[in-house]
Scaffold this motif. Structure first.
Motif, PDB file in Angstrom:
ATOM      1  N   ILE A  77      13.584   1.104 -11.885  1.00 24.59           N
ATOM      2  CA  ILE A  77      13.663  -0.354 -11.962  1.00 24.59           C
ATOM      3  C   ILE A  77      13.702  -0.983 -10.567  1.00 24.59           C
ATOM      4  N   CYS A 101      23.788  -8.069 -22.129  1.00 19.18           N
ATOM      5  CA  CYS A 101      24.667  -7.277 -21.253  1.00 19.18           C
ATOM      6  C   CYS A 101      23.874  -6.597 -20.154  1.00 19.18           C
TER       7      CYS A 101
ATOM      8  N   ALA B  21      20.963 -12.939 -15.147  1.00 22.79           N
ATOM      9  CA  ALA B  21      19.774 -12.192 -15.586  1.00 22.79           C
ATOM     10  C   ALA B  21      19.036 -11.538 -14.423  1.00 22.79           C
ATOM     11  N   GLU B  22      18.953 -12.237 -13.297  1.00 21.37           N
ATOM     12  CA  GLU B  22      18.109 -11.723 -12.222  1.00 21.37           C
ATOM     13  C   GLU B  22      18.616 -10.365 -11.718  1.00 21.37           C
ATOM     14  N   LYS B  24      20.345  -8.276 -13.308  1.00 21.64           N
ATOM     15  CA  LYS B  24      20.213  -7.262 -14.363  1.00 21.64           C
ATOM     16  C   LYS B  24      18.777  -6.766 -14.500  1.00 21.64           C
ATOM     17  N   VAL B  25      17.791  -7.646 -14.409  1.00 26.09           N
ATOM     18  CA  VAL B  25      16.405  -7.164 -14.535  1.00 26.09           C
ATOM     19  C   VAL B  25      15.962  -6.403 -13.303  1.00 26.09           C
ATOM     20  N   ALA B  26      16.625  -6.658 -12.182  1.00 29.89           N
ATOM     21  CA  ALA B  26      16.228  -5.978 -10.947  1.00 29.89           C
ATOM     22  C   ALA B  26      16.920  -4.630 -10.782  1.00 29.89           C
ATOM     23  N   GLY B  27      17.843  -4.312 -11.688  1.00 23.68           N
ATOM     24  CA  GLY B  27      18.591  -3.052 -11.547  1.00 23.68           C
ATOM     25  C   GLY B  27      19.668  -3.156 -10.477  1.00 23.68           C
ATOM     26  N   ALA B  29      22.579  -5.077 -10.860  1.00 22.91           N
ATOM     27  CA  ALA B  29      23.918  -5.306 -11.415  1.00 22.91           C
ATOM     28  C   ALA B  29      24.677  -3.980 -11.387  1.00 22.91           C
ATOM     29  N   TYR B  31      27.426  -1.684 -12.766  1.00 24.05           N
ATOM     30  CA  TYR B  31      28.331  -1.355 -13.861  1.00 24.05           C
ATOM     31  C   TYR B  31      29.308  -0.304 -13.344  1.00 24.05           C
ATOM     32  N   ASP B  33      29.991   2.798 -13.850  1.00 28.50           N
ATOM     33  CA  ASP B  33      29.588   4.140 -13.427  1.00 28.50           C
ATOM     34  C   ASP B  33      28.667   4.108 -12.214  1.00 28.50           C
ATOM     35  N   ASP B  34      28.280   2.906 -11.795  1.00 28.64           N
ATOM     36  CA  ASP B  34      27.444   2.786 -10.599  1.00 28.64           C
ATOM     37  C   ASP B  34      28.299   2.693  -9.333  1.00 28.64           C
ATOM     38  N   GLU B 196      26.700   0.521 -22.913  1.00 33.65           N
ATOM     39  CA  GLU B 196      27.422   1.153 -21.797  1.00 33.65           C
ATOM     40  C   GLU B 196      28.721   1.753 -22.329  1.00 33.65           C
ATOM     41  N   THR B 243      29.798  -5.749 -17.440  1.00 32.94           N
ATOM     42  CA  THR B 243      30.190  -5.035 -18.657  1.00 32.94           C
ATOM     43  C   THR B 243      29.011  -4.953 -19.619  1.00 32.94           C
ATOM     44  N   GLY B 244      28.679  -3.725 -19.986  1.00 25.83           N
ATOM     45  CA  GLY B 244      27.485  -3.476 -20.795  1.00 25.83           C
ATOM     46  C   GLY B 244      27.738  -3.540 -22.283  1.00 25.83           C
ATOM     47  N   GLY B 491      28.096  -9.861 -21.745  1.00 27.82           N
ATOM     48  CA  GLY B 491      26.720  -9.863 -22.218  1.00 27.82           C
ATOM     49  C   GLY B 491      26.430 -11.072 -23.074  1.00 27.82           C
TER      50      GLY B 491
END
Ligand code: FES
Ligand code: FES
Lengths: 156, 771
Positions: A77, A101, B21-22, B24-27, B29, B31, B33-34, B196, B243-244, B491
């Motif tokens: 991604i 989410c 959103a931005e 999250k779509v770009a990878g 965000a 979480y 475990d990241d 998640e 939070t997923g 979410g």
């Protein structure tokens, strides 16, 4: 521990790493390369959150051994935006509220990208069929379908 | 189109793009475990594999012998109290003498890697002495049944809680009825399956503990960590990470994870990550309560409801967690959104030696809604009435009394929802189409199903002390705005909706509003992010703060423009009259800063008072209700028993809709979860053990299982909600599953009384129904 020298490209950048033969591509991406955009939702090939592109095809990184991508081109991604500009598929998810989410989103975006490579003008039914391997618990999928249609329109 | 382009001061009611959103779509965000911290180690929980047993000996020496193990924790290492406080204090962080369910934590291991922690945990030697166990809630009520509940936490035996409603006199009500229908309905677990899995990282710092995590209710988690560590709350800081998904599953469960990770971090003095894998998450975390639900409903020949009598039992599992509140919501919602003069409801949450159940979208109401909406269809059939007309006839309206005898003073949009869904779906035509299809087809049948629901917004009279919210709104020196609140984004779109409310209330563009990260040391306690209360209660606290700040801004503008009257044009304040002076919000902010003005304002709101009498079950249960009417079309394959939901229509009254796009997303997502509940989602358990706790065995809807859905909103405004808004998040799930169930029943001509409608179960109905 024996390791194997692995060479491949990730998001256009050549990398070389020593990996144990059993290492999952998912862990290699997330832990060794810090590409945490690829998510682990199940680790058993059911959810699609770990979807990446290997030579342009969607693959589940949790079921792929790292050594299987030797010599190949992997896109995650993080590699979809060009010169700081989001890909239309990503933009589509923003425009249509196809993200909630967001945990499924990287996988869904890459699967949708692959769909549009294969079939640039898919119908709603084709989109629903193609994305059926990527679970989303939040959106109910309708706005995801709209995101793909938005992108298809933009890419015409 | 981007968020800045909406008209200024017109943020509410617009399909503003999601502010998160931005990333999250770009990878981008991050979480839980990241994330990682220097020196971080990984935790694994050692669990009971018995449903009920005495813990005779716990030998962790082989665990400690593992070269990568850093620390182990047993109850003896707990510096504070061995308790995860939720509503009751019966659940230990680690089982001490007795284990009460398969999967209950008994010890903790931290190791240098996740794999090592797992390997090492398997080496634990536990000597159990099995005790008699009970798994079925009805069996648990028998005299002499094994004791599952911790005694102090139960009203009696294994009855955690018994609650009731007595309104009018049901005997009289049934005597007035021309038709009475009766039935028993059963539902099993539903697993949240937030994409998640649960996870936290505990970091010891500054003599206290910071816990980062995927969670809904940071202040619950703070309480749990302070309790097990014996620390003052002020030394415990909880930071929510992206939070997923939650759906209630991250309401109370993160308190347990955080307590465990904090104990390991305290002992090892290292940051500790505890992230469940999917199987562990499915097997050991809370779920929707299984239930056995019995109904009797009476009506006059013209469809007027006269009485309803309900008895229901929820399998709560081994500890109380949230079951008393879940039961209460089920109780209050048991009679549905109808005018019924005589109501008798008895609800029981029952302890068994099974995994504790908890909060899940709808919170104890979907189970009883399955029953009451099935009963309405059975009545319609017995009366020869149109099922929508029967509901419309009995639908609550302003001035009516609910099942708890609460007078509905305002904002009752149910009847409008019913009429709109009728029009939206072209009901009459649709019925003809379906009849036509069924005449034509031999091996396929279509059916239409409707449902209507009401939803009490907020915590209600069961927990009025939690229904408050704080907000801090601060004008930055450059004219941007920071908003600090204690409710969370999981979410559902809270950050976006709350930004819109702040922007609207202040009259600034939404692009200048930023919601601060949720950190208990920096945001006001706003109560839990549950009960579809965030927009309504948190939103109103922001409105309160913004109004105070806006007053100060206006005062500053008057001084700067040297003019008592001014207008806001775009981003610019303009003096009225001849002066024509102008100032931007940034100018005003700088001026306020330069003149040492207070640039922040706090807001506070307590939800409108509620009050309810546990003896009679009567009173003002909730301050306001949301409503919905759903309509589903299904197609049943008579040869295989497979069901496909082919079309769906939904109309909701949640008051003023702040963001139509995110609201629609809530409706679509909730409907999908409801379809899963009705059709697919089943966890098989045997002797208290969930047999296949994997995503391979537990199926949630995919994009191919969910139809297109037409969504509309009827917006009956609520006077005490921000700009008239009420709650929405849980309602779509509550209504959707039973519309599907009713459609199946109509298609096959026999009543579905158990979820999920898996092909085998449907085939049995088909065989009995079509003969
Ligand atoms: S994590 Fe790979 S499919 Fe779920
Ligand atoms: S947006 Fe949450 S799982 Fe898809």
């Amino acid at each position: 521990m024996t390791t194997i020298t692995l060479r491949f490209k990730v998001n256009g950048r050549p990398v070389q790493l020593e990996v144990p033969p059993g290492r999952r591509l998912l862990d290699l991406l997330r832990q060794d390369l810090g590409l945490t955009g690829t998510k682990e939702g199940c680790g058993e090939g059911e959810c699609g959150a770990c979807t990446v592109l290997v030579d342009g095809k969607p693959r589940l990184a949790c079921l792929t051994a790292a050594v299987q991508v030797e010599g190949k081109e992997v896109v995650t991604i993080e590699g979809l935006a060009r010169e700081g500009k989001l890909h239309p598929v990503q933009e589509g998810f923003i425009q249509t509220a196809g993200v909630q989410c967001g945990f499924c989103t990287p996988g869904l975006v890459l699967a949708a990208y692959a769909l549009l490579q294969e079939n640039p003008q898919p119908t709603r039914e084709e989109i629903r069929g193609y994305l059926a391997g990527n679970l989303c618990r939040c959106t109910g999928y309708e706005q995801v379908v709209e995101a793909v249609l938005w992108a298809a329109e933009r890419l015409k | 189109m981007n968020p800045t382009q909406i008209a200024e001061g017109k943020a509410v009611g617009q399909g503003v793009l999601r502010v998160d959103a931005e990333a999250k779509v770009a990878g981008q965000a991050r979480y839980i475990d990241d994330l990682g911290f220097p020196g971080m180690v990984h935790a694994q929980v050692v669990r009971s594999d018995r449903p009920h047993a005495r813990l005779r000996r716990l030998d962790l020496s082989p665990v400690l012998a593992h070269p990568k193990v850093v620390a182990v924790v047993t109850p003896r290492d707990i510096p504070g109290q061995n308790c995860v406080p939720i509503i009751y204090r019966d659940m230990p962080a680690l089982a001490e003498d007795v284990v009460r369910y398969v999967g209950e934590p008994v010890a903790l291991v931290a190791a240098e890697t996740r794999e090592a922690a797992r390997e090492a945990a398997l080496r634990a030697r536990i000597d159990f002495e099995d005790l008699p166990a009970v798994f079925d809630p009805l069996e648990a009520l028998n005299p002499g049944a094994p004791q599952a509940a911790v005694r102090e936490a139960a009203e009696q035996g294994n009855v955690f809680n018994a609650m009731r409603i007595r309104k009018g006199n049901v005997e009289e009500g049934f005597a007035q009825a021309d038709v009475i229908v009766e039935g028993e309905y059963r539902v099993g677990y539903q697993e949240h399956l937030y994409l998640e899995p649960q996870g936290v990282i505990a970091v010891p710092e500054e003599g206290g503990m910071t816990v980062y995590g995927s969670l809904q209710c940071p202040f619950y988690v703070q309480n749990a960590v302070a309790t097990v560590l014996g620390l003052p709350f002020a030394k415990v800081r909880i930071v929510q990470t992206v939070t997923g998904g939650g759906f209630g599953g991250k309401e109370d469960v993160p308190s347990h994870l955080a307590a465990m990770a904090a104990l390991l971090a305290w002992k090892s003095k290292r940051p500790v990550k505890l992230v469940y894998d999917r199987d562990e998450d499915i097997a050991t975390t809370s779920k929707r309560h299984p239930g056995i639900i019995r109904y009797r409903t009476g009506a006059k020949r013209d469809g007027t409801l006269t009485a309803v009598e309900v008895e229901f039992f929820y399998n709560a599992g081994a500890y109380q967690t949230l079951s008393s509140a879940v039961l209460w919501r089920g109780l209050i919602h048991a009679a549905g959104p109808y005018r019924i003069p005589h109501v008798k409801v008895d609800g029981y949450s029952v302890a068994t030696h099974t995994v504790p159940c908890g909060a899940f979208r709808g919170f104890g109401s979907p189970q009883v809604i399955f029953a009451h909406e099935s009963q309405m269809d059975e009545l319609a059939k017995a009366l020869g009435m149109d099922p929508l007309a029967l509901r419309a006839k009995n639908a609550l309206r302003v001035g009516d009394r609910t099942a708890t005898d609460q007078v509905l003073e305002e904002s009752v949009g149910l009847w409008e929802c019913i009429e709109r869904v009728r029009a939206l779906a072209r009901w009459d035509e649709l019925q003809r189409e379906v009849e036509e299809f069924n005449r034509r087809e031999r091996f396929r049948r279509r059916g239409l199903g409707v449902s209507t629901v009401m939803y009490g917004v907020g915590m209600g009279a069961k927990a009025p002390l939690l229904d408050k919210a704080g907000a801090y709104v601060k004008l930055e020196v450059d004219g941007s705005v920071t908003v600090a609140v204690g409710t969370t984004e999981m979410g559902q779109g809270a950050q976006t909706v709350l930004s819109q409310i702040a922007a609207e209330a202040l009259g600034v563009p939404i692009s200048s509003v930023q919601i601060a990260p949720v950190d208990t040391s920096r945001v006001p306690d706003s109560g839990p992010t549950v009960a579809s209360r965030t927009t309504t209660v948190q939103g109103q606290a922001i409105v309160d703060a913004a109004a105070k700040l806006r007053q100060r801004i206006d005062q500053a503008v008057r001084l700067i423009l040297e003019c008592p009257q001014f207008t806001l044009e775009g981003q610019t304040f303009c003096a009225s009259g001849a002066a024509r002076r102008r100032a931007t919000l940034a100018d005003v902010a700088r001026w306020m800063w330069a003149h040492n003005w207070d640039m922040g304002a706090t807001g506070w709101v307590e939800a409108a008072p509620v009050d309810w009498d546990p003896q009679t079950g009567l009173g003002k249960a909730y301050f306001v209700y949301s409503y919905a009417a759903h309509l589903a079309e299904v197609e049943v394959d008579l040869l295989t028993g497979e069901v496909k939901v082919t079309r769906f229509w939904a109309v909701h009254d949640s008051g003023k809709i702040v963001n139509p796009d995110t609201a629609r997303g809530q409706v679509l997502g909730g409907i999908a979860q409801g379809i899963g509940y009705a059709l697919l989602e089943e966890l098989v358990s045997q002797d208290g053990r969930i047999l296949y706790p994997t995503l391979t065995a537990y199926h949630i809807p995919t994009s191919a299982d969910v139809p297109e859905v037409a969504v509309e909103f009827g917006e009956a405004p609520y006077s005490a909600g921000p700009f008239g808004a009420k709650g929405l998040g849980e309602v779509p799930l509550m209504a959707s599953h039973v519309a599907v169930a009713n459609a199946i029943s109509r298609a096959v001509g026999r009543r579905l009384r158990q979820y999920p409608a898996l092909p085998q179960r449907v085939l049995e109905l088909v065989e009995g129904g079509l003969g």
